[in-house]
Design a protein around this motif. Structure first.
Motif, PDB file in Angstrom:
ATOM      1  N   LEU A  82     113.940  27.586 -15.151  1.00 56.44           N
ATOM      2  CA  LEU A  82     114.534  26.428 -14.353  1.00 56.44           C
ATOM      3  C   LEU A  82     114.410  26.285 -12.923  1.00 56.44           C
ATOM      4  O   LEU A  82     114.856  25.123 -12.417  1.00 56.44           O
ATOM      5  N   LEU A 122     113.074  23.415 -10.589  1.00 53.89           N
ATOM      6  CA  LEU A 122     113.626  21.850 -10.617  1.00 53.89           C
ATOM      7  C   LEU A 122     114.017  21.442  -9.391  1.00 53.89           C
ATOM      8  O   LEU A 122     114.947  22.258  -8.716  1.00 53.89           O
ATOM      9  N   ALA A 158     111.642  26.739 -21.209  1.00 45.98           N
ATOM     10  CA  ALA A 158     112.137  25.921 -20.097  1.00 45.98           C
ATOM     11  C   ALA A 158     111.763  24.359 -20.247  1.00 45.98           C
ATOM     12  O   ALA A 158     112.485  23.467 -19.779  1.00 45.98           O
ATOM     13  N   ARG A 161     114.230  21.240 -19.914  1.00 46.21           N
ATOM     14  CA  ARG A 161     114.333  20.380 -18.822  1.00 46.21           C
ATOM     15  C   ARG A 161     114.353  19.075 -19.326  1.00 46.21           C
ATOM     16  O   ARG A 161     115.031  18.080 -18.750  1.00 46.21           O
ATOM     17  N   ASP A 162     113.686  18.639 -20.494  1.00 51.56           N
ATOM     18  CA  ASP A 162     113.812  17.118 -21.166  1.00 51.56           C
ATOM     19  C   ASP A 162     115.559  17.154 -21.637  1.00 51.56           C
ATOM     20  O   ASP A 162     115.978  16.161 -21.454  1.00 51.56           O
ATOM     21  N   ARG A 199     117.693  16.252 -18.722  1.00 51.43           N
ATOM     22  CA  ARG A 199     117.370  14.885 -18.246  1.00 51.43           C
ATOM     23  C   ARG A 199     118.138  13.841 -19.081  1.00 51.43           C
ATOM     24  O   ARG A 199     118.467  12.874 -18.723  1.00 51.43           O
TER      25      ARG A 199
END
Length: 168
Positions: A13, A16, A128, A132-133, A136
């Motif tokens: 990650l 990002l 990952a 990430r989703d 969010r």
């Protein structure tokens, strides 16, 4: 982030925007907390669990694998670290692949911790992209219990398979 592949996923990650990824490695939870506090980004993702020893002791207590008193010792150490602000409770725990965890460990994450702060414990696949989703989509919700010390000291009464049930 918690789970068998947490360090690997945290490491994935790092690219990002506005996210600092800290892999604990040999660092203590207090050292991870210090590194997170010094981060100059909006979000910090790490695998340093301030309640890791408490979770291990709780699992050992109910699985019968921990020495007598280990849970109480771990709880008091965590209470001391929280009081001294050497560690802080995370905003969220992303628990990787909770369905693949041994039953008592799964009850620690998805029962005990999720029962204390339901929106603060989020299951996620151990890669990952899905994490990430999940980052969010994190939602606000009830913080950890107001009386964290009382909650921690009550953990011996938080029985697997009963956590979160009415009257439990």
């Amino acid at each position: 982030m918690a789970g068998e592949r947490a360090a690997e996923v945290v490491g994935g990650l790092g690219g990002l925007h506005n996210v600092r990824a800290i892999v604990g490695g040999e660092r203590s939870p207090a050292e991870v907390t210090d590194a997170a506090a010094r981060a100059a980004t909006t979000y910090v993702v790490h695998d340093g669990d301030p309640l890791g020893e408490v979770g291990d002791a709780w699992v050992g207590f109910f699985d019968g694998t921990a020495p007598v008193g280990a849970l109480e010792v771990a709880v008091e150490a965590a209470v001391g670290a929280l009081r001294a602000e050497r560690v802080v409770l995370p905003d969220y725990y992303l628990v990787l692949d909770p369905d693949g965890l041994p039953p008592t460990r799964r009850h620690w994450w998805m029962g005990v911790l999720a029962g204390a702060a339901p929106t603060r414990v989020v299951p996620a696949p151990a890669s990952a992209g899905p994490v990430r989703d999940a980052l969010r989509d994190l939602s606000a919700g009830r913080w950890w219990p107001d009386d964290v010390e009382g909650w921690l000291r009550g953990l011996p009464r938080q029985v697997p398979d009963r956590v979160g049930l009415p009257g439990a």
